[in-house]
Design a protein around this motif. Structure first.
Motif, mmCIF file in Angstrom:
data_model
loop_
_atom_site.group_PDB
_atom_site.id
_atom_site.type_symbol
_atom_site.label_atom_id
_atom_site.label_comp_id
_atom_site.label_asym_id
_atom_site.label_seq_id
_atom_site.Cartn_x
_atom_site.Cartn_y
_atom_site.Cartn_z
ATOM 1 N N LEU A 155 6.039 -8.573 8.817
ATOM 2 C CA LEU A 155 4.972 -9.285 8.360
ATOM 3 C C LEU A 155 3.490 -8.551 9.044
ATOM 4 O O LEU A 155 2.522 -8.637 8.212
ATOM 5 N N LEU A 156 3.646 -8.633 10.292
ATOM 6 C CA LEU A 156 2.362 -8.272 10.815
ATOM 7 C C LEU A 156 2.095 -6.716 10.667
ATOM 8 O O LEU A 156 0.766 -6.470 10.430
ATOM 9 N N LEU A 157 2.968 -5.963 10.157
ATOM 10 C CA LEU A 157 2.761 -4.410 9.783
ATOM 11 C C LEU A 157 2.099 -4.677 8.363
ATOM 12 O O LEU A 157 1.334 -3.833 8.128
ATOM 13 N N GLN A 158 2.715 -5.431 7.585
ATOM 14 C CA GLN A 158 2.408 -5.496 5.980
ATOM 15 C C GLN A 158 0.713 -5.962 6.323
ATOM 16 O O GLN A 158 0.018 -5.327 5.432
ATOM 17 N N ARG A 172 -2.544 -3.578 4.944
ATOM 18 C CA ARG A 172 -3.656 -4.138 4.068
ATOM 19 C C ARG A 172 -5.125 -4.165 4.412
ATOM 20 O O ARG A 172 -5.864 -3.811 3.783
ATOM 21 N N ALA A 173 -5.157 -4.450 5.911
ATOM 22 C CA ALA A 173 -6.351 -4.307 6.431
ATOM 23 C C ALA A 173 -6.828 -3.004 6.588
ATOM 24 O O ALA A 173 -8.097 -2.765 6.384
ATOM 25 N N ALA A 174 -6.026 -1.955 6.801
ATOM 26 C CA ALA A 174 -6.624 -0.879 7.078
ATOM 27 C C ALA A 174 -6.584 0.025 5.842
ATOM 28 O O ALA A 174 -7.639 0.669 5.841
ATOM 29 N N MET A 175 -5.804 -0.557 5.001
ATOM 30 C CA MET A 175 -5.934 0.332 3.680
ATOM 31 C C MET A 175 -7.027 -0.123 2.567
ATOM 32 O O MET A 175 -7.525 0.401 1.818
ATOM 33 N N GLY A 176 -7.169 -1.293 2.704
ATOM 34 C CA GLY A 176 -7.862 -2.122 1.595
ATOM 35 C C GLY A 176 -7.306 -2.252 0.435
ATOM 36 O O GLY A 176 -6.084 -2.058 0.372
ATOM 37 N N PRO A 177 -7.927 -2.239 -0.709
ATOM 38 C CA PRO A 177 -7.334 -2.155 -2.058
ATOM 39 C C PRO A 177 -6.827 -0.852 -2.399
ATOM 40 O O PRO A 177 -7.416 0.186 -2.327
ATOM 41 N N CYS A 178 -5.328 -0.684 -2.557
ATOM 42 C CA CYS A 178 -4.872 0.381 -2.907
ATOM 43 C C CYS A 178 -3.520 0.280 -3.662
ATOM 44 O O CYS A 178 -2.958 -0.786 -3.780
ATOM 45 N N ARG A 179 -3.323 1.245 -4.466
ATOM 46 C CA ARG A 179 -2.175 1.003 -5.450
ATOM 47 C C ARG A 179 -0.659 1.157 -4.889
ATOM 48 O O ARG A 179 0.331 0.847 -5.047
ATOM 49 N N LEU A 180 -0.876 2.142 -3.467
ATOM 50 C CA LEU A 180 0.278 2.216 -2.881
ATOM 51 C C LEU A 180 0.430 1.280 -1.735
ATOM 52 O O LEU A 180 -0.383 1.268 -0.735
ATOM 53 N N ILE A 181 1.270 0.400 -1.808
ATOM 54 C CA ILE A 181 1.624 -0.910 -1.009
ATOM 55 C C ILE A 181 2.630 -0.917 -0.188
ATOM 56 O O ILE A 181 3.747 -0.451 -0.647
ATOM 57 N N LEU A 182 2.694 -1.700 0.810
ATOM 58 C CA LEU A 182 3.874 -2.339 1.550
ATOM 59 C C LEU A 182 4.290 -3.573 1.069
ATOM 60 O O LEU A 182 3.324 -4.365 1.109
ATOM 61 N N TYR A 183 5.508 -3.946 0.988
ATOM 62 C CA TYR A 183 5.783 -5.297 0.520
ATOM 63 C C TYR A 183 6.985 -5.522 1.332
ATOM 64 O O TYR A 183 7.916 -4.879 1.462
ATOM 65 N N VAL A 184 7.133 -6.796 1.425
ATOM 66 C CA VAL A 184 8.385 -7.659 2.292
ATOM 67 C C VAL A 184 9.371 -8.158 1.200
ATOM 68 O O VAL A 184 8.767 -8.980 0.346
ATOM 69 N N ARG A 185 10.376 -8.298 1.301
ATOM 70 C CA ARG A 185 11.554 -8.921 0.763
ATOM 71 C C ARG A 185 12.233 -9.753 1.620
ATOM 72 O O ARG A 185 12.628 -9.390 2.813
ATOM 73 N N ARG A 198 13.802 -9.352 5.081
ATOM 74 C CA ARG A 198 14.995 -8.603 5.059
ATOM 75 C C ARG A 198 14.513 -7.100 5.095
ATOM 76 O O ARG A 198 15.509 -6.256 5.313
ATOM 77 N N GLY A 199 13.431 -6.846 4.833
ATOM 78 C CA GLY A 199 12.871 -5.303 4.653
ATOM 79 C C GLY A 199 11.699 -5.140 4.447
ATOM 80 O O GLY A 199 11.019 -6.066 3.640
ATOM 81 N N LEU A 200 10.975 -4.019 4.680
ATOM 82 C CA LEU A 200 9.731 -3.719 4.461
ATOM 83 C C LEU A 200 9.788 -2.569 3.455
ATOM 84 O O LEU A 200 10.314 -1.454 3.846
ATOM 85 N N TYR A 201 9.350 -2.595 2.264
ATOM 86 C CA TYR A 201 9.325 -1.311 1.382
ATOM 87 C C TYR A 201 8.032 -0.815 0.879
ATOM 88 O O TYR A 201 7.031 -1.587 0.999
ATOM 89 N N ARG A 202 7.995 0.099 0.314
ATOM 90 C CA ARG A 202 6.831 0.535 -0.382
ATOM 91 C C ARG A 202 6.891 0.596 -1.842
ATOM 92 O O ARG A 202 7.880 0.606 -2.331
ATOM 93 N N GLY A 203 5.799 0.489 -2.325
ATOM 94 C CA GLY A 203 5.920 0.267 -3.957
ATOM 95 C C GLY A 203 4.454 0.590 -4.492
ATOM 96 O O GLY A 203 3.425 0.961 -3.901
ATOM 97 N N LYS A 204 4.479 0.829 -5.908
ATOM 98 C CA LYS A 204 3.309 1.255 -6.635
ATOM 99 C C LYS A 204 2.809 0.110 -7.462
ATOM 100 O O LYS A 204 3.782 -0.763 -8.062
ATOM 101 N N LEU A 205 1.719 -0.492 -7.124
ATOM 102 C CA LEU A 205 1.122 -1.505 -8.083
ATOM 103 C C LEU A 205 0.857 -1.030 -9.073
ATOM 104 O O LEU A 205 -0.125 -0.236 -9.391
#
Length: 172
Positions: free
Chosen positions: A40-43, A47-60, A68-75
């Motif tokens: 959660l901290l890395l996510q 977000r703080a480092a990248m700002g608004p971006c379509r390439l995101i990290l999300y947690v399930r 249970r996992g940190l994944y990459r996705g496209k918004l």
């Protein structure tokens, strides 16, 4: 029938290890929770480092709410019933240069993207190792519990060896 010394010894060891295994499992669960917090901290850092971006990290999260996992996705934006909704399309595997260039649109920050992806993969690997160890410890605890409640002793010392072999196979 009288209990054989080998069986009594094995039963005593099973009982003595039961509490230790429970402590190991509790420690592994705590470690699993800590890894989830780091996800959660890395996510949030991403977000703080990248700002608004379509390439995101999300947690399930699992059923208990632990990540249970940190994944990459496209918004992406999708219009449905006159409303615009944002959806995440999962991007499997390692981060690729084409994802940074085409989705993230920030080629100059590619090393930062790669650094976050390395951290993401390391956290996912930590969680995987911890989950694997937790499942093995829980299986071992189940076997110890089974042995500590066993009523009938084996009929010969050879049966004790067979029981130990069976326990070893089930536990590992």
């Amino acid at each position: 029938p009288a209990r054989l010394p080998a069986h009594s010894s094995m039963l005593a060891r099973a009982r003595s290890h039961f509490a230790a295994m429970k402590a190991v499992i509790e420690g592994l669960r705590e470690t699993l929770w800590e890894v989830g917090e780091r996800m959660l901290l890395l996510q949030a850092d991403y977000r703080a480092a990248m700002g608004p971006c379509r390439l995101i990290l999300y947690v399930r999260k699992d059923r208990e709410g632990v990540p249970r996992g940190l994944y990459r996705g496209k918004l992406i934006k999708v219009e449905k019933d006159g409303q615009i909704r944002k959806l995440i399309v999962h991007l499997p595997g390692r981060l690729r240069s084409t994802s940074i260039f085409q989705i993230g649109l920030r080629w100059g920050e590619r090393e930062l993207f790669r650094d976050f992806d390395r951290k993401r993969l390391a956290l996912n690997e930590d969680r995987s190792r911890c989950t694997h160890a937790l499942s093995r410890a829980a299986r071992s605890l189940w076997v110890l519990k089974l042995l500590s409640h066993r009523q009938l002793p084996p009929s010969s010392p050879g049966d004790v060896d067979a029981l130990q072999d069976r326990v070893w196979r089930v536990a590992w």
